[in-house]
Design an enzyme around this catalytic site. Sequence first.
Site, PDB file in Angstrom:
ATOM      1  N   CYS A 330       0.837  -1.202   0.000  1.00 23.52           N
ATOM      2  CA  CYS A 330       0.000   0.000   0.000  1.00 23.52           C
ATOM      3  C   CYS A 330       0.874   1.255   0.000  1.00 23.52           C
ATOM      4  O   CYS A 330       1.537   1.536  -0.982  1.00 23.52           O
ATOM      5  CB  CYS A 330      -0.973  -0.037   1.169  1.00 23.52           C
ATOM      6  SG  CYS A 330      -2.387   1.073   0.958  1.00 23.52           S
ATOM      7  N   HIS A 428      -3.467  -5.701   1.179  1.00 23.99           N
ATOM      8  CA  HIS A 428      -3.268  -5.985   2.602  1.00 23.99           C
ATOM      9  C   HIS A 428      -3.687  -7.430   2.886  1.00 23.99           C
ATOM     10  O   HIS A 428      -4.603  -7.954   2.260  1.00 23.99           O
ATOM     11  CB  HIS A 428      -4.135  -5.065   3.468  1.00 23.99           C
ATOM     12  CG  HIS A 428      -3.700  -3.640   3.469  1.00 23.99           C
ATOM     13  ND1 HIS A 428      -2.570  -3.209   4.100  1.00 23.99           N
ATOM     14  CD2 HIS A 428      -4.267  -2.537   2.907  1.00 23.99           C
ATOM     15  CE1 HIS A 428      -2.450  -1.904   3.953  1.00 23.99           C
ATOM     16  NE2 HIS A 428      -3.461  -1.471   3.216  1.00 23.99           N
TER      17      HIS A 428
END
Length: 492
Positions: A330, A428
């Site tokens: 991310c 994630h």
Amino acid sequence: MSRCIMVQGTMSGAGKSLLCTALCRIFAQDGWKTAPFKSQNMALNSFVTRTGLEMGRAQAVQAQAAGIEPDVSMNPILLKPSSEHGSQVIVCGEVYGQMTAAEYFRTKGRLFPTILAAYHSLATAYDIIVIEGAGSPAEINLRAGDLVNMGLAQRVNAPVLLTGDIDRGGVFAQLYGTVALLEPEERDRIAGLVINKFRGDFSLLRPGLSTLEERTRKRVLGVIPYLRVDLDDEDSLAPRLEQSAVHKPLDAVVIRLPHISNFTDFAPLEFHPQIGVRYVDDPRRLGSPDLVLLPGTKNTVDDLLWLRQNGLETAVQRLAGGGTPVLGICGGYQMLGESLDDPDGVECGRRARVRGMGLLPVETTFLDQKHRRQVRAAAVAEELAGAALEGYELHMGRTQVSGAAFCRLESGELDGCAQGHVWGTYLHGLFDSGALTEKLARLLCDRRGLPLEPEAPLSHDAYQQRQFDLLADGVRQALDLDEIYRIMEHMT
């Protein structure tokens, strides 16, 4: 009509989340449909539901302990700090706005109907609701308009367990002082006291319990021992830092960014028998690791500038240039690229354009739109190809990729970027299935000439279910559960 029990604490970190997780598991084991609830959560560690909405990770974990699907009604308000004075406010899973503490304090009263609607939606579907408070109910400067501690308990008629952390010291003063500062009607709502994280000789504690009960006029319903269970933590790195001392053959370093978020991405790596995970915020402690991990962050631009100023950026670039594998997730993935552009100040609060670390051929532009979804994928990057991945996306950037992808989603979309031994992805939870962990372990062992210990990949969910049972067993033995059931029945 459903029953409920609320856990409040003498302070942040008193063990409210863990106790609520244990109660969710215990009630579910006893055959009750159970759901967690926290009206307002403040954390950078969040979770994306199957419907693509954002909620606090603690309530997602508690839902999993209860054996149910996480839902945003379990955490209608999530505050994600973006600075010392401001937070992104998430309401019912969607971005509500960016607010300073003072702005939110003036606004939050308007959100009480939303909170109560979420609670009552759960109360119609479940037998027991386990409610978690926040901070301390004795914050007398914040009592007006309280919607997360006694203010909520009164509105839903919840009996309260007040817990204090004995491991930090001063637990008797914590509990007595909290009770003393409450208003009489709030004091009456406390059904019992719980002492958490006890280690030592119980006989030495007993005289203090008697005095505490006498002075507060509240029963101590349990002394919970210091339980060494490994569960995803809400926003404290303490459990992860304890793991840093464990020596294993392979050395993986997570860069501890100032605004680190979703660090639980790396929890599955920590229980691999050959991978030791360290958290580092100083280039002098970086050493010569086998793997460098750049985590997610709530403030990518400022954390990249922090890396640049303290020398960690140069150190990571040097390691990558020497062939050390580097993986960014991310915000960490965005940092690895060529540039980061925030033309409207939606990510860092000001207009900014900064160069990236230059390790991946990608460019990121921040837009006022948050991407949230659960996904399944398979790694396509060389040497990791074929690893089954599952997790979620939670980011505000749009990234233009000029190189090879890191993985392919079930939908056929490509995600992330791979260049040599540098990888980046928006996914994630990519280690949760266990498959990528094993691929990485094999790659790192081969590079070091170490044998790979044969062990079937253990999914994060399977590991977590074991931890839920260990936690429930320890708490069940310590609490007077018959009295807690009686209290819930009496208050309904």
